[in-house]
Scaffold this active site. Structure first.
Site, PDB file in Angstrom:
ATOM      1  CE  LYS A  54      -3.784  -2.432   2.229  1.00 42.55           C
ATOM      2  NZ  LYS A  54      -4.426  -2.846   3.468  1.00 42.55           N
ATOM      3  CD  GLN A  98      -3.389  -4.379   6.628  1.00 40.54           C
ATOM      4  OE1 GLN A  98      -3.329  -3.415   5.882  1.00 40.54           O
ATOM      5  NE2 GLN A  98      -3.950  -5.517   6.253  1.00 40.54           N
ATOM      6  CG  ASP A 121      -9.873  -0.411   4.696  1.00 41.41           C
ATOM      7  OD1 ASP A 121      -9.689  -0.735   3.496  1.00 41.41           O
ATOM      8  OD2 ASP A 121      -9.169  -0.817   5.627  1.00 41.41           O
TER       9      ASP A 121
END
Ligand code: NAP
Length: 285
Positions: A54, A98, A121
Site C-alpha cells: 500500500k 490494518q 476502507d
C-alpha cells in the site's frame, strides 16, 4: 482453458496511472496532496506485506504515505489516540487500520473511531449504511475492485444470477449490495448453506470470498459464468485462491487469476478512495 482471464494486474496499473495524473492536477490546482495514513499493530507477516504494498502504491501514484508500525503490545488507548490525531490532521485524507489487530484490542471500537470522511476502507457503520441505502460514501476496496473487474469485461449484470460465497463485512456483504445496485439477482452463501453447488451452478456471476484453497471446482461452475476469486490462501504450493483455477477455467467464460486478479484491484481502489477523500476535503474547505 476456455475462459477469458480478467487481468486485475493490468487493469489496476491503468487505474493507478490515471490516478497519478489526477493527483498531479489536484496538487497543482489546490496544493493538496492526497495522503494516506496506515496504522499497523503487531508483527503479522501478511499484514506487513500488505502495508508495504500500500505504501509503495501510494508513493508510486504521487500520493503521500504515512505508516505507523505499532508494537504488538500497543494499548487500546494509544491506538485510539493515534486515530484521533489523524482525524484532526487536515493533511491526512485517508486512515486505514490494518486488520487483524492483536487479540487484546477492540477492532470495532477502533474502526468506529475513524472519521467517516477519512474511512477509505469503508468499514465504518456510516459508510456501510450509505452503501446499504444507496447514498454516497466510501465503498470497501475489495468489492469495489470486484465490480470494476466485471465492468471492465463489459458484462451487463441486469437480471443476471449473482452468487457470492462468503458473507463477511469487508467482502461478501458489500459485494452483494453492489451487485444488487446493478440489478443482479443476488444470493449470498455461507458456511451454513446446504448444497452449495446447487447455488453456484446457477450463477452467471460467481464471487468466491471464503478463504479455503481451491474449494470452488469446475463442476460447481455454470458454463460461461463470470468467476471472481477473492480468496488469498497461502499454501505449500504458493498463493492460491478459493477457486480451483485449473478446472474452473475450463468451464467459466471469464475468470480472475490468483495472484493478479482481485488483489491488485483492492490496492488501486484504496488509492482511488484516498484521492476521493482529498478531493472532498477541498470541496468542503
Ligand atoms: P472471512 O471473514 O473469514 O469470511 C469467510 C466467509 O466464508 C464467511 O462468511 C463464512 O461463512 C464463509 N465460509 C466459510 N467456510 C465456508 C464453506 N465451507 N462454504 C461456504 N461458505 C463458507 O473472510 P474474508 O475476510 O471475507 O476473506 C475471504 C477470503 O478473501 C480470504 O481468503 C481473504 O484472504 C481474501 N481476501 C482477499 C482480499 C483481496 O484483496 N484480494 C481482500 C480481503 C480478503 P460464515 O459467515 O457462516 O462463517
Amino acid at each position: 482453458m476456455s475462459a477469458v482471464i480478467l487481468d486485475g494486474k493490468a487493469l489496476a496499473a491503468s487505474i493507478r496511472e490515471d490516478l497519478s495524473q489526477k493527483v498531479q492536477t489536484l496538487i497543482e490546482e489546490t496544493g493538496v496532496k492526497p495522503t494516506l495514513a496506515v496504522i499497523v499493530a503487531g508483527d503479522d507477516p501478511a499484514s506487513a506485506v500488505y502495508v508495504r504494498n500500500k505504501e509503495r502504491a501510494c508513493i508510486g501514484a504521487g500520493m503521500g504515505s504515512i505508516v505507523d508500525r505499532l508494537p504488538q503490545d500497543v494499548t487500546q488507548e494509544e491506538l485510539e489516540a493515534l486515530v484521533r490525531r489523524y482525524n484532526e490532521d487536515d493533511s491526512i485524507h485517508g486512515i486505514l487500520v490494518q486488520l487483524p489487530l492483536p487479540k487484546h484490542l477492540d477492532e470495532s471500537r477502533v474502526l468506529e473511531l475513524i472519521d467517516p470522511k477519512k474511512d477509505v476502507d469503508g468499514f465504518h457503520a456510516v459508510n456501510m449504511g450509505a452503501l446499504l441505502s444507496g447514498m454516497e460514501g466510501f465503498v470497501p476496496c475489495t468489492p469495489k475492485g470486484v465490480m470494476r473487474l466485471i465492468e471492465s469485461a463489459g458484462i451487463d449484470l441486469s437480471g443476471k444470477n449473482a452468487v457470492i460465497v462468503g458473507r463477511s463485512n469487508i467482502v461478501g456483504k458489500p459485494a452483494a449490495l453492489l451487485l444488487l445496485q446493478k440489478n443482479a439477482t443476488v444470493t449470498v452463501c455461507h458456511s451454513k448453506t446446504e448444497d452449495l453447488s446447487s447455488f453456484t451452478k446457477n450463477a452467471d456471476v460467481l464471487v468466491a470470498a471464503v478463504g479455503r484453497p481451491n474449494m470452488i471446482t469446475g463442476d460447481m461452475v455454470k458454463p460461461g459464468a463470470v468467476v471472481i476469486d477473492v480468496g488469498i490462501n497461502r499454501t505449500e504450493s504458493g498463493l492460491v485462491g478459493d477457486v480451483d483455477f485449473a478446472s474452473a477455467s475450463e468451464v467459466a467464460g471469464y475468470i480472475t487469476p490468483v495472484p493478479g486478479g482481485v488483489g491488485p484491484m483492492t490496492i488501486a481502489m484504496l488509492l482511488e478512495n484516498t484521492y476521493i477523500g482529498a478531493k472532498n476535503s477541498c470541496a468542503k474547505a
